[in-house]
Design an enzyme around this catalytic site. Sequence first.
Site, PDB file in Angstrom:
ATOM      1  N   ASP A   1       0.818  -1.203   0.000  1.00  0.00           N
ATOM      2  CA  ASP A   1       0.000   0.000   0.000  1.00  0.00           C
ATOM      3  C   ASP A   1       0.854   1.257   0.000  1.00  0.00           C
ATOM      4  O   ASP A   1       2.045   1.232   0.340  1.00  0.00           O
ATOM      5  CB  ASP A   1      -0.910   0.017   1.224  1.00  0.00           C
TER       6      ASP A   1
ATOM      7  N   LYS B   1      -3.242   3.048  -2.929  1.00  0.00           N
ATOM      8  CA  LYS B   1      -4.407   3.884  -3.159  1.00  0.00           C
ATOM      9  C   LYS B   1      -4.299   5.095  -2.251  1.00  0.00           C
ATOM     10  O   LYS B   1      -4.015   4.970  -1.065  1.00  0.00           O
ATOM     11  CB  LYS B   1      -5.715   3.140  -2.848  1.00  0.00           C
TER      12      LYS B   1
ATOM     13  N   MET C   1      -9.178   9.497   7.971  1.00  0.00           N
ATOM     14  CA  MET C   1      -9.124  10.167   6.675  1.00  0.00           C
ATOM     15  C   MET C   1      -9.943  11.456   6.679  1.00  0.00           C
ATOM     16  O   MET C   1     -10.738  11.726   5.783  1.00  0.00           O
ATOM     17  CB  MET C   1      -9.598   9.216   5.568  1.00  0.00           C
TER      18      MET C   1
END
Length: 261
Positions: free
Chosen positions: A36, A57, A165
Amino acid sequence: MNPQPVLFVSAGPGAADLITVRGARALAAAEVVLFDALTDPALRDLAPHAEWIDVGKRGFCDSTKQTAINAALVKQARTGRRIVRLKGGDASIFGRLEEELIALHEAGIASEVVPGVTAAIAAAAHLQRPLTRRGAGRSVSLTTAMTKDGDLQAARSADTEVFYMAGRQLAALGRKLLEAGWPADTPVAAVSRAGCADALSSDHTVAELAAASLLHRGRPTVVTVGAGARALASASRFAPTNSTITPGLASHQGLTRSLID
């Protein structure tokens, strides 16, 4: 050639030495690592002879599509090599683990998940504030600030709410928290790059959360609201510095030697 089970390894948040012993051993045995975007590059020291494939991502920028990650995972597993899928934090917390497990299952490929440290725990450790508090914080909720459709949502479903996030939406999140019924003076703690040497933290109230935007701009940010954000009664004695990582081992170099040698 019969594929070997794919190991989903949770890298932990930030520094390489937050990986578990089991995860480090899995990396040491890996022949291919699909990793990742937010995993520490120093983790390559644990698998220096493996092929490393970037399938990262990131929000609001170019990223590998999930369908492409699924296909790459199945393709690599079918080579018969030892495959590690390296995910930041804990693989089961907002790591799109389900899609990849399903892709392997449908392809008839076995898998195993190695748990790890998630960002909410690293943020709490950096702040030195437990997410659960005796007599005041009996429940914790982990939530993404943005929904699948790109909508910002907030709720008041636990004594402590941790939002992942949230870095680009701090001002809007404060407004959503007020709408969800959180009192304006509820304590809020924001930690960006939790688990890293350059972690930053700041204290606010729900009404003043917008003030955190400038400090944490462009950095992965975890926002803790409620009981778990409240400073300790003797906070001045225990206040963390912005350059200290509380959890983990001494260094990733020492980790490498102790697990591989």
